[in-house]
Design a protein around this motif. Sequence first.
Motif, PDB file in Angstrom:
ATOM      1  N   TYR A 101       8.342   5.064   1.837  1.00  0.00           N
ATOM      2  CA  TYR A 101       7.319   5.513   0.769  1.00  0.00           C
ATOM      3  C   TYR A 101       6.339   6.284   1.633  1.00  0.00           C
ATOM      4  O   TYR A 101       6.548   6.509   2.688  1.00  0.00           O
ATOM      5  CB  TYR A 101       6.762   4.316  -0.251  1.00  0.00           C
ATOM      6  N   ASP A 102       5.040   6.043   1.216  1.00  0.00           N
ATOM      7  CA  ASP A 102       3.969   6.616   2.004  1.00  0.00           C
ATOM      8  C   ASP A 102       3.400   5.776   3.291  1.00  0.00           C
ATOM      9  O   ASP A 102       2.616   5.087   3.174  1.00  0.00           O
ATOM     10  CB  ASP A 102       2.734   6.851   1.066  1.00  0.00           C
ATOM     11  N   SER A 103       4.227   5.727   4.120  1.00  0.00           N
ATOM     12  CA  SER A 103       4.128   4.845   5.476  1.00  0.00           C
ATOM     13  C   SER A 103       2.364   5.147   5.899  1.00  0.00           C
ATOM     14  O   SER A 103       1.908   4.276   6.497  1.00  0.00           O
ATOM     15  CB  SER A 103       4.994   4.838   6.568  1.00  0.00           C
ATOM     16  N   THR A 104       2.069   6.187   5.840  1.00  0.00           N
ATOM     17  CA  THR A 104       0.415   6.590   6.429  1.00  0.00           C
ATOM     18  C   THR A 104      -0.454   5.557   5.607  1.00  0.00           C
ATOM     19  O   THR A 104      -1.278   5.496   6.434  1.00  0.00           O
ATOM     20  CB  THR A 104       0.331   8.132   6.141  1.00  0.00           C
ATOM     21  N   TYR A 161       0.811  -1.370   0.001  1.00  0.00           N
ATOM     22  CA  TYR A 161      -0.107  -0.149  -0.013  1.00  0.00           C
ATOM     23  C   TYR A 161       0.690   1.172   0.103  1.00  0.00           C
ATOM     24  O   TYR A 161       0.630   2.274  -0.685  1.00  0.00           O
ATOM     25  CB  TYR A 161      -1.022  -0.013   1.351  1.00  0.00           C
ATOM     26  N   CYS A 162       1.965   1.230   0.770  1.00  0.00           N
ATOM     27  CA  CYS A 162       2.929   2.521   0.875  1.00  0.00           C
ATOM     28  C   CYS A 162       3.538   2.540  -0.291  1.00  0.00           C
ATOM     29  O   CYS A 162       3.585   3.857  -1.024  1.00  0.00           O
ATOM     30  CB  CYS A 162       3.969   2.224   1.939  1.00  0.00           C
ATOM     31  N   SER A 176       0.245   2.699   4.630  1.00  0.00           N
ATOM     32  CA  SER A 176       0.149   1.360   5.440  1.00  0.00           C
ATOM     33  C   SER A 176      -0.472   1.471   6.471  1.00  0.00           C
ATOM     34  O   SER A 176      -1.299   0.365   6.940  1.00  0.00           O
ATOM     35  CB  SER A 176       1.377   0.952   5.595  1.00  0.00           C
ATOM     36  N   SER A 181       0.594   3.908  -2.846  1.00  0.00           N
ATOM     37  CA  SER A 181       0.004   5.300  -2.762  1.00  0.00           C
ATOM     38  C   SER A 181       0.876   6.293  -3.016  1.00  0.00           C
ATOM     39  O   SER A 181       0.497   7.492  -3.344  1.00  0.00           O
ATOM     40  CB  SER A 181      -0.244   5.482  -1.267  1.00  0.00           C
ATOM     41  N   SER A 182       2.360   5.990  -3.260  1.00  0.00           N
ATOM     42  CA  SER A 182       3.129   7.049  -3.581  1.00  0.00           C
ATOM     43  C   SER A 182       3.221   7.031  -5.064  1.00  0.00           C
ATOM     44  O   SER A 182       3.687   8.274  -5.750  1.00  0.00           O
ATOM     45  CB  SER A 182       4.773   6.590  -3.216  1.00  0.00           C
ATOM     46  N   ASP A 198       4.222  -3.544   4.370  1.00  0.00           N
ATOM     47  CA  ASP A 198       3.318  -2.592   5.088  1.00  0.00           C
ATOM     48  C   ASP A 198       3.083  -2.417   6.591  1.00  0.00           C
ATOM     49  O   ASP A 198       2.919  -1.772   7.321  1.00  0.00           O
ATOM     50  CB  ASP A 198       1.907  -2.828   4.513  1.00  0.00           C
ATOM     51  N   HIS A 201      -3.847   6.940  -3.344  1.00  0.00           N
ATOM     52  CA  HIS A 201      -3.623   7.704  -2.210  1.00  0.00           C
ATOM     53  C   HIS A 201      -5.089   8.186  -1.832  1.00  0.00           C
ATOM     54  O   HIS A 201      -5.280   8.202  -0.732  1.00  0.00           O
ATOM     55  CB  HIS A 201      -2.711   8.783  -2.470  1.00  0.00           C
ATOM     56  N   ALA A 225       5.985  -0.661   7.803  1.00  0.00           N
ATOM     57  CA  ALA A 225       5.640   0.703   7.574  1.00  0.00           C
ATOM     58  C   ALA A 225       4.762   1.153   8.635  1.00  0.00           C
ATOM     59  O   ALA A 225       4.648   2.289   9.235  1.00  0.00           O
ATOM     60  CB  ALA A 225       5.122   1.067   6.117  1.00  0.00           C
TER      61      ALA A 225
END
Length: 617
Positions: free
Chosen positions: A404-407, A322-323, A409, A326-327, A393, A333, A396
């Motif tokens: 990457y976009d850990s939020t 997912y992270c 995850s 999303s990036s 994930d 995202h 993360a």
Amino acid sequence: MRLGLGIDTGGTYTDSVILDLDTKEIISRSKALTTHDDLLKGIVDSIDGLRSHENIQLVSLSTTLATNSVVEGKGCRVGLLTIGKRIVPDLDVSSIGFVDGEFDMRGNIVTELDEMSATNLLNDMKGKVDSIAICGYLSVRYPEHENRLKGLASEILDVPVVCAHDLTSKLGFKERLNTAVMNASLIPEIIGLISSVKDALVEFDIDAPLMIVKGDGSVMSSDVAMERPIDTIMSGPASSLTGAMNVPGVTDAMVIDIGGTTTDIGMIQNGFVHTLDEGASICGHRTRVHAADICTYGLGGDTGMELVDKRIVFSGRRSIPYCVASSRWPSIHDRIMERRMVSIDDCIFFIHSNGKGPLSLNELKGEMGLSDASLGAMESSGSLIRISLTPTDILAAEGRYGRYDSTASTVMVELIASFNSMTADELIHLAKGSVKGRLLQCIYDYTYHSDDEPMEVFGRVGQAERYKKADITTIIGVGAPSGSWLPDVVDAIGYDLIIPDDFDVRNAVGAICSRVTEYVEIIIRAAPNDFSPDPQCRVYASDDSFYFNGKDEAIEFAKSEGIRIATQKAKASGANEIEIMMKIEEHNIDDKFHGECLFRGADIIVKAFGDPSFGSK
């Protein structure tokens, strides 16, 4: 300062390093996503991420191309001619022909080679094949028939021609047949990749010899690789072993390489990569490929995970975390941040290979009416790319991975947990325990090898209890996720763990640190009816055989011929300042009547090795 560029194309990332070849210091490093539909793009992206491309004197590439082609059943159209035995290979061929012609065990011609039949068969293959494989019964001892058909095939067809005796000196007709067919099927692809890589190096103004990593962890020149692409099977995993061999003070260790797609386990013993003497088994096909004793398991940072009845189930299939998704895709995202999911099937996304999407599993089943079988087929073909929960994930969401976009995850872990009446912390704890348990299973399987439930994808010929017999108590972890997952795993089994510097690009380090190594086996056999203490002998070397009146004369000739041929092969593969190692295995029988030990033959194995020759810069 001598600089080398090492490149490793893994299942998820393509890593590049520029290394000071004298000090082994990494000068620059880069990672880019591997592009499976076009490996060259990922290689170019990775090289482009390096700080500088100047003064590089050597380039070495470990590639997944051959391995992936075999695993996925790809490859070119192969025409096969077998001589003396009507045996078919385990692999698919486009055309096959059986040609009469046979030697007996003493080298006498039993049946003359039917060149007229072979000529007709080859003419029938025109326009239907991209390469030719030729395998004759006993050709490792008597290659004359194979060589004559190779000359015919080269005259009639303008395609590469492969002879089985050029690939291995070991007996085993079916294994040599598989090896020849596999090699022939890979030639056009490896030629295409190497040509493209050379073009890319020109774009970056890199003028240096290009080496390719072999499946035993050594390297060969790109020219030799184009003739023997089968030697690059297991190239990527073998690079992790040579990368681990550069850890100071360690000569014996199990090496565990956790990548994005798989976990590869192998061993180094006495400072050398442990190899399979009998030949690797690849996707269930026995071959005579000399390769490292590596097992590959379907567990990596990007392995798909599902929560079923509060139990983690691994799909064994790569999924985009997912992270990462999303990036890469703003639409993913937005969906995640807005928490639009109302069921667990809304938490699995798919991107079409043409770039369209994302669509959730619910949308694909409901709006498009796709069945599970259809989805599976589309994923296998690469038409659909899955985005779902992965071990990456979990790290993360726990705050241990922030590339990457850990939020994203974190949000998805919370949602998936809530749909299963769990908290996010409970899901993270459960997932971490499952990954740990799976890795312990992999280690146990590699160590003791259970035939009941083999876990590996390919690459093993059951050598049981390697770990126990080798008395190894050290594990070296490489690959990006190894630092996160291996400490708890190794603690559970009570061994020492080493996570070396730059463990996440060790495969690329291994690629550029590898040496050229070539093996030659010379066979000596005593005359069948001569049981004297010093029997007449026949020596089988390369494309010829030689007679001698005594064993000592035969052994001395075999040793010198083995050194000559191995040195010649090592030079062709790009070695400089060649060293020689030799092993002699005598075969004797006890003469109980006279109380003597009688010589019946010997196998002389010569290993020629040296560092690759560098460019002129």
